[in-house]
Design a protein around this motif. Structure first.
Motif, PDB file in Angstrom:
ATOM      1  N   GLY A   1       0.695  -1.227  -0.058  1.00 42.71           N
ATOM      2  CA  GLY A   1      -0.085   0.037  -0.036  1.00 42.71           C
ATOM      3  C   GLY A   1       0.796   1.104   0.015  1.00 42.71           C
ATOM      4  O   GLY A   1       0.517   2.156  -0.619  1.00 42.71           O
ATOM      5  N   ARG A   2       1.808   1.486   0.541  1.00 43.90           N
ATOM      6  CA  ARG A   2       2.955   2.570   0.959  1.00 43.90           C
ATOM      7  C   ARG A   2       3.481   2.725  -0.426  1.00 43.90           C
ATOM      8  O   ARG A   2       3.660   3.740  -0.888  1.00 43.90           O
ATOM      9  N   VAL A   3       3.804   1.323  -1.067  1.00 44.74           N
ATOM     10  CA  VAL A   3       4.552   1.591  -2.291  1.00 44.74           C
ATOM     11  C   VAL A   3       3.667   2.133  -3.465  1.00 44.74           C
ATOM     12  O   VAL A   3       4.152   2.923  -4.208  1.00 44.74           O
ATOM     13  N   THR A   4       2.458   1.604  -3.347  1.00 45.01           N
ATOM     14  CA  THR A   4       1.373   2.123  -4.494  1.00 45.01           C
ATOM     15  C   THR A   4       1.367   3.549  -4.371  1.00 45.01           C
ATOM     16  O   THR A   4       1.222   4.320  -5.412  1.00 45.01           O
ATOM     17  N   GLY A   5       1.101   4.164  -3.108  1.00 40.57           N
ATOM     18  CA  GLY A   5       1.018   5.677  -2.890  1.00 40.57           C
ATOM     19  C   GLY A   5       2.086   6.237  -3.500  1.00 40.57           C
ATOM     20  O   GLY A   5       2.016   7.387  -3.810  1.00 40.57           O
TER      21      GLY A   5
END
Length: 305
Positions: free
Chosen positions: A22-26
């Motif tokens: 999720g953090r990578v996607t953001g």
């Protein structure tokens, strides 16, 4: 100090990996919005190995879901080493590709070391290139192999500061054991690397505050090898016959780690399960490495993930 009488805390790698993705996607979305660049990952597979086909498909789906470009190159088993090296040279020169991963194993006629060495170190998202191994050894920024990187993330999350802890790594492969030891040294642990020639392996393991099992032998690490309250990271993923004799007779299998989980959980303070421990971290860290490689190619500092 850990309560050695309490049941072991399960380290949920699946949940941590979902958060990391999720953090990578953001971060990828912000990169695209600010500078118009989408990180690109190219995966190369040679031959028709069924397990490799599944892994490659999963990697492609996860890469696209994170908002990245995903290119998959499926080559026949008859592909020559020269043809594979030519493709890698093309990918090295492609500015839209920031990460290159060659799925192992390769056909016997191809020298895997020569292929991995041909990948640009700055696009080597598996972290296997000798340049990245050297960068890790001397403490310079570089791309770190995904499985040990995921393991150290889980350890930091579970324990916080690792300084001064005695870590025993069972296994000395270039893919897991050696880079794991380097990462633990960077966290100021005292590190012992054990292997098949180590004398009195159970006694060595019992000294560990952190015990990392990466030997590829089902349930080799027994419960009484674990120091009370220790944190156990089980990197192994082994497919063995089902514990139910009837299902085993039908060819049914189950996944186990390198640690005898139930036994070890009776001694450990915290432990990763198999499945659901280190395994999910590998693809999550592959995405993180691809994002980081894209940032460095553009001269940007990656966001802290």
């Amino acid at each position: 100090m850990p309560d050695t009488n309490a049941p072991a805390r399960i380290i949920d790698g699946k949940a941590f990996a979902e958060g990391l993705v999720g953090r990578v996607t953001g971060a990828v979305a912000r990169m695209k919005e600010k500078i118009g660049v989408v990180p690109g990952l190219a995966v190369v597979i040679v031959g028709e190995d069924p397990a490799s086909q599944v892994y490659v498909r999963n990697k492609g789906e996860r890469t696209l879901a994170a908002g990245m470009r995903s290119d998959t190159h499926r080559l026949p088993a008859s592909t020559t080493q020269a043809e594979l090296l030519s493709l890698i040279a093309e990918l090295n020169a492609d500015d839209g590709i920031h990460g290159i991963l060659v799925q192992l194993p390769l056909p016997a006629a191809i020298d895997a070391n020569a292929v991995l060495d041909a990948i640009s170190p700055d696009k080597d998202v598996d972290g296997f290139h000798v340049v990245n191994a050297g960068r890790l050894a001397v403490g310079l920024p570089g791309l770190v192999p995904c499985t040990p990187l995921g393991s150290i993330m889980l350890l930091r999350d579970a324990l916080g500061d690792l300084s001064g802890l005695h870590a025993v790594v069972v296994g000395r492969s270039n893919i897991v054991g050696k880079p794991m030891a380097q990462l633990l040294l960077a966290e100021n642990c005292t590190v012992t690397v054990a292997h098949s020639r180590s004398r009195d392996l159970p006694a060595l393991c019992r000294q560990a505050d952190i015990l990392v099992a990466a030997v590829g032998r089902p349930e080799m690490i027994r419960g009484d090898w674990v120091k009370p309250g220790a944190t156990v990271i089980d990197v192994g993923i082994n497919r063995v016959p089902s514990a139910d004799p009837a299902k085993a007779a039908e060819g049914k299998t189950r996944l186990v780690g390198d640690v005898a989980y139930a036994e070890a959980a009776a001694h450990a303070g915290a432990i990763t399960p198999v499945p659901g421990g280190v395994g999910p971290m590998t693809i999550a860290c592959l995405l993180a490495n691809t994002y980081a490689a894209a940032c460095r190619a553009l001269g940007h500092e990656p966001e802290r993930l």
